[in-house]
Design an enzyme around this catalytic site. Structure first.
Site, short mmCIF file in Angstrom:
data_model
loop_
_atom_site.label_atom_id
_atom_site.label_comp_id
_atom_site.label_asym_id
_atom_site.label_seq_id
_atom_site.Cartn_x
_atom_site.Cartn_y
_atom_site.Cartn_z
N GLN A 96 27.47 -36.51 3.10
CA GLN A 96 27.83 -35.09 2.66
C GLN A 96 27.62 -34.69 1.47
O GLN A 96 27.50 -35.58 0.28
CB GLN A 96 29.06 -34.70 3.09
CG GLN A 96 30.26 -35.44 2.24
CD GLN A 96 31.82 -35.45 2.91
OE1 GLN A 96 32.41 -34.43 2.25
NE2 GLN A 96 31.90 -35.90 4.01
N HIS A 98 28.60 -31.20 -1.37
CA HIS A 98 29.45 -29.96 -1.71
C HIS A 98 28.72 -29.00 -2.63
O HIS A 98 28.02 -29.40 -3.63
CB HIS A 98 30.49 -30.26 -2.35
CG HIS A 98 31.46 -31.46 -1.59
ND1 HIS A 98 31.83 -31.34 -0.32
CD2 HIS A 98 31.93 -32.53 -2.12
CE1 HIS A 98 32.53 -32.35 0.26
NE2 HIS A 98 32.76 -33.15 -0.91
N GLU A 133 35.25 -33.44 -6.51
CA GLU A 133 36.39 -34.29 -6.20
C GLU A 133 36.17 -35.66 -7.14
O GLU A 133 35.08 -36.01 -7.54
CB GLU A 133 36.10 -34.78 -4.86
CG GLU A 133 34.77 -35.19 -4.39
CD GLU A 133 34.77 -35.43 -2.63
OE1 GLU A 133 35.27 -34.53 -2.02
OE2 GLU A 133 34.64 -36.31 -2.10
N HIS A 270 27.00 -38.19 -0.74
CA HIS A 270 28.07 -39.04 -0.81
C HIS A 270 28.63 -39.58 0.58
O HIS A 270 28.51 -38.58 1.25
CB HIS A 270 28.95 -38.91 -2.00
CG HIS A 270 29.85 -37.82 -1.56
ND1 HIS A 270 29.39 -36.70 -1.98
CD2 HIS A 270 31.12 -37.70 -1.17
CE1 HIS A 270 30.20 -35.63 -1.78
NE2 HIS A 270 31.32 -36.47 -0.91
N ARG A 289 26.79 -31.62 5.88
CA ARG A 289 26.76 -32.79 6.06
C ARG A 289 25.21 -33.10 6.47
O ARG A 289 24.62 -32.31 6.80
CB ARG A 289 27.55 -33.20 7.57
CG ARG A 289 29.01 -32.84 7.23
CD ARG A 289 29.93 -33.01 8.59
NE ARG A 289 31.07 -33.04 8.37
CZ ARG A 289 31.81 -31.67 8.42
NH1 ARG A 289 31.14 -30.54 8.65
NH2 ARG A 289 33.06 -31.85 8.16
#
Length: 407
Positions: A96, A98, A133, A270, A289
Site C-alpha cells: 500500500q 498513503h 506513519e 510498503h 492498495r
C-alpha cells in the site's frame, strides 16, 4: 491520568499469540492483529472517570482545549491527531501507499462530489488527512519499504529465470530508473489476471527453489536463513496468483531488530510481513492498495500517488532527548519516544503540554501527576492517557513508550 481499555482488531493476517502474550492474557485462538490506542472513531479507547467507561473521543469532544492543549487545537483542530497501535503480523499485510495532504484533500473532495459513500468498498479517501506513519519493532520485524534501484530489481527478477518476467527485466535495465519503475508496476497491475497468475505461479515456484538452495548454502547469510528470495516465496504462499507478489519484488526488504524503527512518508509503497511492533500514525484511514489483498485496487489513482524513486530504507534508532530516547519523524501530528527506567533511578518528569498516551512494554512503572498527586501503576501491556494539562512523573523499573504531539 486515566487507564485505557483498548479494542483489538481480529484481521486475518494477525498473530494469534503476540498481543495476548504482551497483555498477559490467554490467547483466544483467533487472530489478534492490532490493538488501537487513541480516539479514532472506528475503535476508540475507553476510560472511566467515575461515571463508567466513556470513549476517549467523547472526552476530547467535551473539552478539547483542556484535553489537547491550545497549541494542538490550533494546529490540528479539536481531535487527537495521532493513533497508536500494537501491530502483530503473522502474515503479510497488503502492499500500500498513503497520499500527502494535498492529494488526500483533493481525493476526498472528488469522491464526495461523486456521491461515493464513505463506507463503500471502492472508496479510496475516507477523510481529508494524510497518513504518515512510523513502526518500531518490539520483536524481530520484517517489512517491505520503498523501491529498490531498478538494476537491483532487474537482477532479482532475472534470477528466477521465468519467461513471463523477462520483459520487465528488459524495461528495468533499459529505461531511466523512475520511468522503468512506473512502467513495470503499471504493466504488472494492469495485466490480464489469468495470464499474470501463471507468471506469478512460476515466479513463486522459482523463489521457493532459490530460497531452499540459499538456506542450505548459507544458513546464516545477511539476507537471513532463506536468502533474498525467502520473503517473496512466503508472500506468494499467502497470496497465490496475486500480481502484488511481483510488485513486491520491486521493493526493499527490511529486517528490524527490537528498538529499531522505520518512518513511512507519503507515496512510499510498503507492506509489513511479520513481527510485533508499535505503530504510530496521523489519524487517517486513507490507503491505496497495490496488491496482496482481495480488497479494491484503484490502479489509476494508485499510480498518481506512488512516488517512483528508489531509496534505501532508513532505519531509525532512538536518540537521547533528556531522560527519553526519541524517534525522529518529520511530522507534527505525532512524536514517539521510549523511556527505560531503572529501579534505583530518580523519578523522571515528562515535558510537554500536549496529550499523551503511554504504553508499558516491560516491567512495572508508576505514573504520578505532579499537579494533584494522583498515581497510576502500569504493568506490561497496559496503557494510559494523560491530558495536556497533566504534569507527569514516571518511576519504577521497566520500559514505556510515549506517544504525543510534536507541537
Amino acid at each position: 491520568m486515566d487507564r485505557l481499555e483498548n479494542a483489538v482488531r481480529p484481521y486475518a493476517w494477525g498473530s494469534t499469540t503476540a498481543i495476548p502474550e504482551l497483555l498477559g492474557v490467554p490467547p483466544t485462538g483467533e487472530p489478534q492483529a492490532e490493538m488501537w490506542m487513541g480516539a479514532h472513531p472506528g475503535a476508540p479507547s475507553h476510560l472511566d472517570r467515575g461515571a463508567g467507561p466513556v470513549p476517549l473521543s467523547e472526552v476530547i469532544e467535551a473539552d478539547p482545549e483542556r484535553e489537547l492543549g491550545a497549541a494542538t487545537v490550533r494546529a490540528y483542530g479539536p481531535r487527537l491527531p495521532f493513533l497508536l497501535k500494537l501491530l502483530a503480523a503473522a502474515a503479510p499485510l497488503s502492499l500500500q501507499v498513503h497520499p500527502d495532504l494535498t492529494q488526500a484533500a483533493e481525493g476526498f473532495a472528488a469522491e464526495e462530489a461523486q456521491g461515493v459513500p464513505v463506507d463503500a468498498p471502492h472508496r479510496n479517501y475516507k477523510d481529508r488527512n494524510h497518513k504518515p506513519e512510523l513502526v518500531c519493532a518490539l520483536t524481530p520485524f520484517e517489512g517491505l519499504c520503498g523501491f529498490r534501484p531498478a538494476a537491483e530489481a532487474a537482477d532479482l527478477l532475472a534470477g528466477l529465470d521465468v519467461d513471463g518476467l523477462k520483459p520487465y527485466v528488459d524495461i528495468l535495465h533499459a529505461s531511466p530508473e523512475n520511468d522503468a519503475l512506473r512502467e513495470v508496476l503499471t504493466a504488472v497491475l494492469t495485466a490480464d489476471r489469468d495470464e499474470i497468475a501463471g507468471t506469478v505461479a512460476q515466479a513463486a515456484a522459482a523463489a521457493e527453489r532459490r530460497s531452499s538452495a540459499d538456506a542450505q548454502a548459507a544458513p546464516d547469510g545477511q539476507d537471513g536463513p532463506h536468502g533474498p528470495y525467502g520473503p517473496y516465496a512466503s508472500i506468494a504462499r499467502h497470496y497465490p496468483g496475486d500480481p502484488g507478489v511481483i510488485a513486491a519484488m520491486l521493493l526493499n526488504h527490511v529486517r528490524l531488530q527490537p528498538g529499531e524503527a522505520l518512518y513511512l512518508g507519503a507515496g512510499v509503497p510498503h507492506a509489513y510481513l511479520d513481527g510485533l511492533g508499535i505503530e504510530i500514525m496521523a489519524n487517517s484511514d486513507n490507503v491505496l492498495r497495490c496488491g496482496l489483498t482481495p480488497k479494491h485496487v484503484d490502479v489509476p489513482e494508485l499510480l498518481r500517488i506512488v512516488r517512483f524513486e528508489s531509496s534505501p530504507p532508513e532505519i531509525l534508532r532512538p536518540e537521547a532527548d533528556g531522560a527519553e530516547e526519541a524517534y525522529a519523524a518529520p511530522v507534527g501530528e505525532f512524536r514517539l519516544s521510549r523511556l527505560v527506567l531503572a529501579a534505583d533511578g530518580r523519578p523522571q518528569t515528562l515535558a510537554g503540554r500536549a496529550p499523551v498516551i503511554l504504553l508499558c512494554t516491560e516491567g512495572r512503572v508508576l505514573l504520578r501527576d505532579a499537579g494533584d498527586g494522583s498515581e497510576l501503576a502500569l504493568e506490561r501491556g497496559q496503557s494510559a492517557y494523560a491530558a495536556a494539562e497533566d504534569r507527569l512523573e514516571v518511576s519504577g523499573e521497566g520500559t514505556i513508550f510515549r506517544a504525543t504531539v510534536a507541537v
